[in-house]
Design a protein around this motif. Structure first.
Motif, PDB file in Angstrom:
ATOM      1  N   LYS A 364       7.371   1.491   0.865  1.00  0.00           N
ATOM      2  CA  LYS A 364       8.744   1.729   1.451  1.00  0.00           C
ATOM      3  C   LYS A 364       9.342   0.804   2.557  1.00  0.00           C
ATOM      4  CE  LYS A 364      11.794   5.132   2.138  1.00  0.00           C
ATOM      5  NZ  LYS A 364      12.766   5.451   0.858  1.00  0.00           N
ATOM      6  N   ALA A 365       8.250   0.296   3.352  1.00  0.00           N
ATOM      7  CA  ALA A 365       8.910  -0.736   4.269  1.00  0.00           C
ATOM      8  C   ALA A 365       7.799  -1.546   5.048  1.00  0.00           C
ATOM      9  CB  ALA A 365       9.826  -0.143   5.558  1.00  0.00           C
ATOM     10  N   ARG A 366       7.970  -2.447   5.597  1.00  0.00           N
ATOM     11  CA  ARG A 366       6.955  -3.261   6.262  1.00  0.00           C
ATOM     12  C   ARG A 366       7.284  -3.831   7.409  1.00  0.00           C
ATOM     13  NH1 ARG A 366       4.684  -8.076   2.828  1.00  0.00           N
ATOM     14  NH2 ARG A 366       4.687  -6.582   0.968  1.00  0.00           N
ATOM     15  N   ALA A 371       2.191  -1.788   6.820  1.00  0.00           N
ATOM     16  CA  ALA A 371       2.845  -1.422   5.531  1.00  0.00           C
ATOM     17  C   ALA A 371       2.914  -0.253   5.510  1.00  0.00           C
ATOM     18  CB  ALA A 371       2.409  -2.623   4.401  1.00  0.00           C
ATOM     19  N   TRP A 372       4.107   0.442   5.093  1.00  0.00           N
ATOM     20  CA  TRP A 372       4.242   1.767   4.796  1.00  0.00           C
ATOM     21  C   TRP A 372       4.274   1.939   3.278  1.00  0.00           C
ATOM     22  CZ3 TRP A 372       9.493   4.554   6.070  1.00  0.00           C
ATOM     23  CH2 TRP A 372       9.463   5.775   5.647  1.00  0.00           C
ATOM     24  N   VAL A 373       2.938   2.975   2.862  1.00  0.00           N
ATOM     25  CA  VAL A 373       2.852   2.991   1.471  1.00  0.00           C
ATOM     26  C   VAL A 373       3.691   4.361   0.999  1.00  0.00           C
ATOM     27  CG1 VAL A 373       1.275   3.373  -0.154  1.00  0.00           C
ATOM     28  CG2 VAL A 373       0.790   1.577   1.706  1.00  0.00           C
ATOM     29  N   GLU A 374       4.313   4.638   0.271  1.00  0.00           N
ATOM     30  CA  GLU A 374       5.049   5.578  -0.056  1.00  0.00           C
ATOM     31  C   GLU A 374       4.248   6.471  -1.402  1.00  0.00           C
ATOM     32  OE1 GLU A 374       9.775   7.009  -1.155  1.00  0.00           O
ATOM     33  OE2 GLU A 374       9.022   5.089  -2.055  1.00  0.00           O
ATOM     34  N   GLY A 375       3.382   5.481  -2.220  1.00  0.00           N
ATOM     35  CA  GLY A 375       2.795   6.214  -3.204  1.00  0.00           C
ATOM     36  C   GLY A 375       1.653   5.070  -4.023  1.00  0.00           C
ATOM     37  N   GLY A 376       0.682   5.768  -4.544  1.00  0.00           N
ATOM     38  CA  GLY A 376      -0.222   5.217  -5.449  1.00  0.00           C
ATOM     39  C   GLY A 376      -1.631   5.058  -4.434  1.00  0.00           C
ATOM     40  N   LEU A 377      -1.712   5.564  -3.421  1.00  0.00           N
ATOM     41  CA  LEU A 377      -2.763   5.387  -2.557  1.00  0.00           C
ATOM     42  C   LEU A 377      -3.020   6.913  -1.705  1.00  0.00           C
ATOM     43  CD1 LEU A 377      -4.890   3.134  -1.914  1.00  0.00           C
ATOM     44  CD2 LEU A 377      -3.621   2.525   0.302  1.00  0.00           C
ATOM     45  N   ALA A 378      -4.194   7.077  -1.470  1.00  0.00           N
ATOM     46  CA  ALA A 378      -4.841   8.219  -0.904  1.00  0.00           C
ATOM     47  C   ALA A 378      -4.872   7.986   0.560  1.00  0.00           C
ATOM     48  CB  ALA A 378      -5.791   8.889  -1.487  1.00  0.00           C
ATOM     49  N   GLU A 379      -4.890   8.949   1.415  1.00  0.00           N
ATOM     50  CA  GLU A 379      -5.387   8.711   2.975  1.00  0.00           C
ATOM     51  C   GLU A 379      -6.760   8.618   2.996  1.00  0.00           C
ATOM     52  OE1 GLU A 379      -4.633  11.080   7.246  1.00  0.00           O
ATOM     53  OE2 GLU A 379      -3.989  12.031   5.328  1.00  0.00           O
ATOM     54  N   GLY A 380      -7.163   7.704   3.860  1.00  0.00           N
ATOM     55  CA  GLY A 380      -8.584   7.500   4.137  1.00  0.00           C
ATOM     56  C   GLY A 380      -9.053   6.431   3.345  1.00  0.00           C
ATOM     57  N   ALA A 381      -8.340   6.037   2.085  1.00  0.00           N
ATOM     58  CA  ALA A 381      -9.080   4.673   1.109  1.00  0.00           C
ATOM     59  C   ALA A 381      -9.141   3.579   2.007  1.00  0.00           C
ATOM     60  CB  ALA A 381      -8.001   4.721  -0.016  1.00  0.00           C
ATOM     61  N   ARG A 382     -10.259   2.787   1.544  1.00  0.00           N
ATOM     62  CA  ARG A 382     -10.647   1.625   2.205  1.00  0.00           C
ATOM     63  C   ARG A 382     -10.034   0.627   1.401  1.00  0.00           C
ATOM     64  NH1 ARG A 382     -16.916   0.859   3.634  1.00  0.00           N
ATOM     65  NH2 ARG A 382     -16.985   1.307   1.523  1.00  0.00           N
ATOM     66  N   VAL A 383      -9.148  -0.242   2.132  1.00  0.00           N
ATOM     67  CA  VAL A 383      -8.559  -1.455   1.415  1.00  0.00           C
ATOM     68  C   VAL A 383      -9.213  -2.770   1.899  1.00  0.00           C
ATOM     69  CG1 VAL A 383      -6.670   0.028   0.578  1.00  0.00           C
ATOM     70  CG2 VAL A 383      -6.837  -1.407   2.742  1.00  0.00           C
ATOM     71  N   ILE A 384      -9.232  -3.792   0.979  1.00  0.00           N
ATOM     72  CA  ILE A 384      -9.562  -5.178   1.765  1.00  0.00           C
ATOM     73  C   ILE A 384      -8.608  -5.742   2.348  1.00  0.00           C
ATOM     74  CG2 ILE A 384     -10.695  -7.248   0.888  1.00  0.00           C
ATOM     75  CD1 ILE A 384     -12.119  -5.659  -1.660  1.00  0.00           C
ATOM     76  N   VAL A 385      -8.733  -6.127   3.127  1.00  0.00           N
ATOM     77  CA  VAL A 385      -7.725  -7.071   4.194  1.00  0.00           C
ATOM     78  C   VAL A 385      -8.044  -8.636   4.061  1.00  0.00           C
ATOM     79  CG1 VAL A 385      -6.894  -7.405   6.511  1.00  0.00           C
ATOM     80  CG2 VAL A 385      -7.850  -5.376   5.889  1.00  0.00           C
ATOM     81  N   TYR A 386      -6.779  -9.334   3.402  1.00  0.00           N
ATOM     82  CA  TYR A 386      -6.656 -10.642   3.245  1.00  0.00           C
ATOM     83  C   TYR A 386      -7.754 -10.985   2.315  1.00  0.00           C
ATOM     84  CZ  TYR A 386      -4.157 -10.575   7.553  1.00  0.00           C
ATOM     85  OH  TYR A 386      -3.241 -10.327   8.619  1.00  0.00           O
ATOM     86  N   PRO A 387      -7.725 -10.311   1.139  1.00  0.00           N
ATOM     87  CA  PRO A 387      -8.516 -10.773   0.138  1.00  0.00           C
ATOM     88  C   PRO A 387      -8.599 -12.002  -0.336  1.00  0.00           C
ATOM     89  CG  PRO A 387      -6.774  -9.525  -0.881  1.00  0.00           C
ATOM     90  CD  PRO A 387      -6.422  -9.399   0.555  1.00  0.00           C
TER      91      PRO A 387
END
Length: 400
Positions: A364-366, A371-387
Motif C-alpha cells: 500500500k505504501a512504504r 513497508a505497509w502490506v495490504e495483502g498476501g501475507l499473514a500477521e506473524g509471518a517470518r520474512v527474510i530481510v535483505y535476501p
C-alpha cells in the motif's frame, strides 16, 4: 576373506560415501528474519531547514546625520520605545529644498503605509471572526455526527493561523505608526523647526520589543538618509522554513504535523505546516542539478521553554508527516523486492520450516524503514530481510 573383514570394509565404504555426500551437500543459507506485525505507520518528507524570525525590523537613519557610537550589542534585549541609536543632524544639507521635499515625500509614504497596515489589521480581524464562526458551527455539527474529525481539526488550525496573522498585522501597524512619527520628526529637523534642531541629538527608538539581531554600524560616523543601523526582532516568534522539492511540497499540506529534529536539544520538537508558498524557485544542488523548490513555513508547537536556546538562522531537520495510520500490517522495507519478469508486483521470502518460500505481496505504501502490506501475507509471518543472491524459492535456510 573373512566375514568380519568384509563387514568392516563395507562399513568403512558406507562411512566414506556418507562423508563425501555430506561434504558436497548444499549448506543452508544463513539469513536474518523479521516478523510481520501490526502497528502504526507513517510516511514523511525529510529535509534540512532553518529557523527565521516571523518578523524582523530594520532601524535606519531617517535623516543625514552623524551617528553617535552605538553601545548595544547583538543579543541585548530592548523594549518598545527604548533608545537604540542617537543622531546629530548635519544641518547644512538639510536646509536645502531638495532635502525638505525628500522628507515630505517620506512622510506621505509612511502615512500611506500606516493606512495600509491599519486596513490589513482590520482584514485580519474579520478573517479571525470568520474562522471562529466556522469552528463554532463545525463543533456543533460534530456533536451531532455530521462533520468529520478532519474537518474539525482543519477549522481549529484555521483559527490558529488567523490569530497569528492578526498578531502580525497588529505589530505591522505599530511599526508603521512608529515610522510615521520618525518621518515627521525628521521633516521638522530639515525645516529647522523640530525638537532636534539647533545641534541637539535626535534619538532613534525601538519600534517593537525584542533582541538586537545585527548591528550594521558600531562606530561613530556620518550616515546618509536611509542607512540601516541595526536589526531588531523577537526571538520568541520563530518559524521554520524548509525548501522542499515541488513534488514533495504537494504532499505537505497546511496543518500537517511536523517533527523538528537535529536542532541540538535532547528531544524532538513538534510543529505544523502553516503555509506552502505558491511560487517556486530554482536552486542548484550540490551535484550541479537545477531543482525547483518551494518554501514551506512551519510553526513550532512545542512550549517555548523547550527551544529557548534556538535563534534566527539556525539549522534544523524536519520530518513532515504526509500520511499516518494507527494499525496496519507492516514489515521491514529491506524484506520487499520487485519480482522478476514475467511476474509483476512485489514479493518476499517467507521462512517455512527450514526453507525459504517466495510469497507475492501487495504494498500500500512504504517509507524509509517500513513497508505497509495490504495483502498476501499473514500477521506473524517470518520474512527474510535483505535476501542475498543465494536465497531463492525452496532453498534451505538457517536463521542467523
Amino acid at each position: 576373506m573373512k566375514r568380519s573383514t568384509l563387514i568392516t570394509g563395507a562399513v568403512a565404504a558406507a562411512a566414506l560415501l556418507a562423508l563425501v555426500a555430506w561434504a558436497f551437500a548444499p549448506r543452508p543459507v544463513e539469513v536474518e528474519v523479521a516478523a510481520a506485525v501490526r502497528g502504526p505507520f507513517e510516511t514523511t518528507v525529510d529535509e534540512d531547514a532553518r529557523t527565521r524570525l516571523a518578523e524582523r525590523y530594520v532601524v535606519s537613519a531617517p535623516l543625514a546625520a552623524r551617528l553617535v557610537r552605538i553601545t548595544l550589542r547583538e543579543g541585548d534585549e530592548v523594549k518598545a520605545g527604548d533608545v537604540v541609536a542617537r543622531l546629530q543632524p548635519v544641518l547644512t544639507p538639510l536646509l536645502d529644498e531638495r532635502s525638505q521635499r525628500e522628507q515630505a515625500a517620506r512622510v506621505a509614504a509612511t502615512e500611506a503605509a500606516l493606512q495600509q497596515a491599519h486596513k490589513r489589521m482590520e482584514g485580519a480581524r474579520v478573517a479571525l471572526e470568520r474562522t471562529r464562526d466556522d469552528l463554532k458551527r463545525s463543533e456543533q455539527l460534530a456533536q451531532q455526527g455530521f462533520v468529520s474529525l478532519t474537518k474539525l481539526t482543519g477549522d481549529r488550525l484555521a483559527v490558529q493561523g488567523a490569530q497569528k496573522e492578526l498578531e502580525a498585522a497588529v505589530a505591522g501597524e505599530q511599526v508603521a505608526r512608529h515610522e510615521l512619527q520618525l518621518a515627521r520628526t525628521a521633516l521638522g529637523v530639515s525645516r529647522g523647526t523640530g525638537a532636534a534642531g539647533g545641534g541637539a541629538v535626535f534619538e532613534l527608538r525601538a519600534p517593537v520589543a525584542g533582541r538586537v539581531l545585527k548591528l550594521h554600524l558600531k562606530s561613530e560616523g556620518t550616515v546618509a538618509l536611509g542607512t540601516p543601523l541595526l536589526e531588531i526582532g523577537d526571538t520568541a516568534q520563530l518559524e521554520v522554513v524548509a525548501e522542499l522539492l515541488t513534488a514533495d511540497a504537494l504532499q505537505a499540506r497546511p496543518g500537517s504535523p511536523v517533527r523538528i529534529e537535529r536542532w541540538g536539544g535532547p528531544a524532538d520538537l513538534q510543529g505544523r505546516v502553516r503555509r506552502v508558498e505558491p511560487a517556486a524557485f530554482t536552486k542548484v544542488s550540490a551535484l550541479g542539478v537545477e531543482e525547483q523548490r518551494v518554501n514551506v513555513i512551519i510553526d513550532i508547537d512545542s512550549p517555548r521553554e523547550q527551544w529557548a536556546a534556538l535563534g534566527d538562522g539556525y539549522r534544523v531537520g524536519v520530518r513532515i508527516v504526509t500520511r499516518s495510520e494507527p494499525q496496519v500490517l507492516k514489515l521491514p522495507v529491506g524484506a520487499v523486492f520487485p519480482q522478476p519478469a514475467p511476474a509483476q508486483g512485489h514479493g518476499v521470502f517467507v521462512v517455512d520450516g527450514r526453507h525459504a518460500r517466495l510469497q507475492p505481496v501487495t504494498l500500500k505504501a512504504r517509507n524509509g524503514a517500513e513497508a505497509w502490506v495490504e495483502g498476501g501475507l499473514a500477521e506473524g509471518a517470518r520474512v527474510i530481510v535483505y535476501p542475498g543472491a543465494a536465497v531463492h524459492d525452496g532453498v534451505a535456510v538457517r536463521v542467523r
